[in-house]
Scaffold this motif. Structure first.
Motif, PDB file in Angstrom:
ATOM      1  N   ILE A  75      44.610 -50.865  -1.664  1.00 12.96           N
ATOM      2  CA  ILE A  75      45.638 -49.527  -2.308  1.00 12.96           C
ATOM      3  C   ILE A  75      47.145 -49.464  -1.672  1.00 12.96           C
ATOM      4  N   ALA A 128      44.757 -45.659  -9.062  1.00  8.13           N
ATOM      5  CA  ALA A 128      43.349 -46.566  -9.487  1.00  8.13           C
ATOM      6  C   ALA A 128      43.340 -47.899 -10.328  1.00  8.13           C
ATOM      7  N   LYS A 138      46.904 -39.541   0.015  1.00  8.57           N
ATOM      8  CA  LYS A 138      47.614 -38.368  -0.695  1.00  8.57           C
ATOM      9  C   LYS A 138      49.007 -38.642  -0.828  1.00  8.57           C
ATOM     10  N   ILE A 158      39.542 -42.579  -5.235  1.00  5.44           N
ATOM     11  CA  ILE A 158      40.594 -42.386  -4.411  1.00  5.44           C
ATOM     12  C   ILE A 158      40.016 -40.576  -4.630  1.00  5.44           C
ATOM     13  N   GLU A 180      40.644 -39.101  -1.057  1.00  2.31           N
ATOM     14  CA  GLU A 180      42.422 -38.468  -0.129  1.00  2.31           C
ATOM     15  C   GLU A 180      41.737 -36.908  -0.083  1.00  2.31           C
ATOM     16  N   ILE A 218      46.197 -39.931  -9.821  1.00  2.18           N
ATOM     17  CA  ILE A 218      45.358 -40.396  -9.073  1.00  2.18           C
ATOM     18  C   ILE A 218      45.068 -41.853  -9.991  1.00  2.18           C
ATOM     19  N   ASN A 242      39.096 -43.885 -10.120  1.00  2.00           N
ATOM     20  CA  ASN A 242      39.482 -42.648  -9.924  1.00  2.00           C
ATOM     21  C   ASN A 242      38.755 -41.183  -9.070  1.00  2.00           C
ATOM     22  N   ARG A 272      51.093 -41.429  -2.135  1.00  2.00           N
ATOM     23  CA  ARG A 272      50.830 -41.343  -3.783  1.00  2.00           C
ATOM     24  C   ARG A 272      51.215 -41.026  -4.617  1.00  2.00           C
TER      25      ARG A 272
END
Length: 146
Positions: A53, A24, A10, A34, A38, A20, A31, A13
């Protein structure tokens, strides 16, 4: 051993400004997956998912694998001198070869740790050289097909 992979992912990202949904889409996974990773609902994803990822976030795969707990920092399986062309399967094969716990012996006498390391270093070079030759051979064979 519990790993804080979800919060780590997270943070990566968010640092890159991805939502998200954007991550994704870039990674080719859902999503909801993901979100579950997270939030710790799903736990640590499989290496293939981590590869997607890491590619989407442009983060080194080995770094994410360490964070996920698949690779112990500083271990022989950290896969330091891995060629850029190596696939996940290549890396898995290499890791399996290095983790073989059978005693290495010479003339029936077990080798000490220093000798084992030297032999593994030589094997590492030979392993990647052989893998690369096999990949070239397959490419050459497919190029010569009518």
């Amino acid at each position: 051993m519990e790993h804080a992979f979800g919060p780590y992912m997270k943070q990566l990202r968010e640092q890159q400004g991805y939502s998200i949904n954007q991550l994704a889409e870039a990674a080719g996974i859902s999503n909801s997956q993901i979100s579950r990773i997270e939030n710790g609902v799903r736990g640590v994803p499989k290496p293939a998912t981590i590869r997607k990822i890491s590619d989407a976030l442009s983060v080194p795969y080995t770094e994410m694998m360490k964070q996920a707990g698949y690779i112990e920092p500083g271990s022989a399986t950290e896969l330091q001198d891995v060629p850029e062309w190596a696939t996940y399967k290549d890396r898995r094969d290499f890791k399996k070869m290095l983790e073989d716990d059978d005693d290495l012996m010479f003339d029936g006498i077990p080798l000490d740790e220093e000798d084992k390391k030297r032999i593994k270093d030589v094997l590492t070079g030979l392993f990647w050289e052989a893998k690369q030759m096999n990949k070239r051979k397959k490419t050459d064979e497919s190029d010569n097909r009518p």
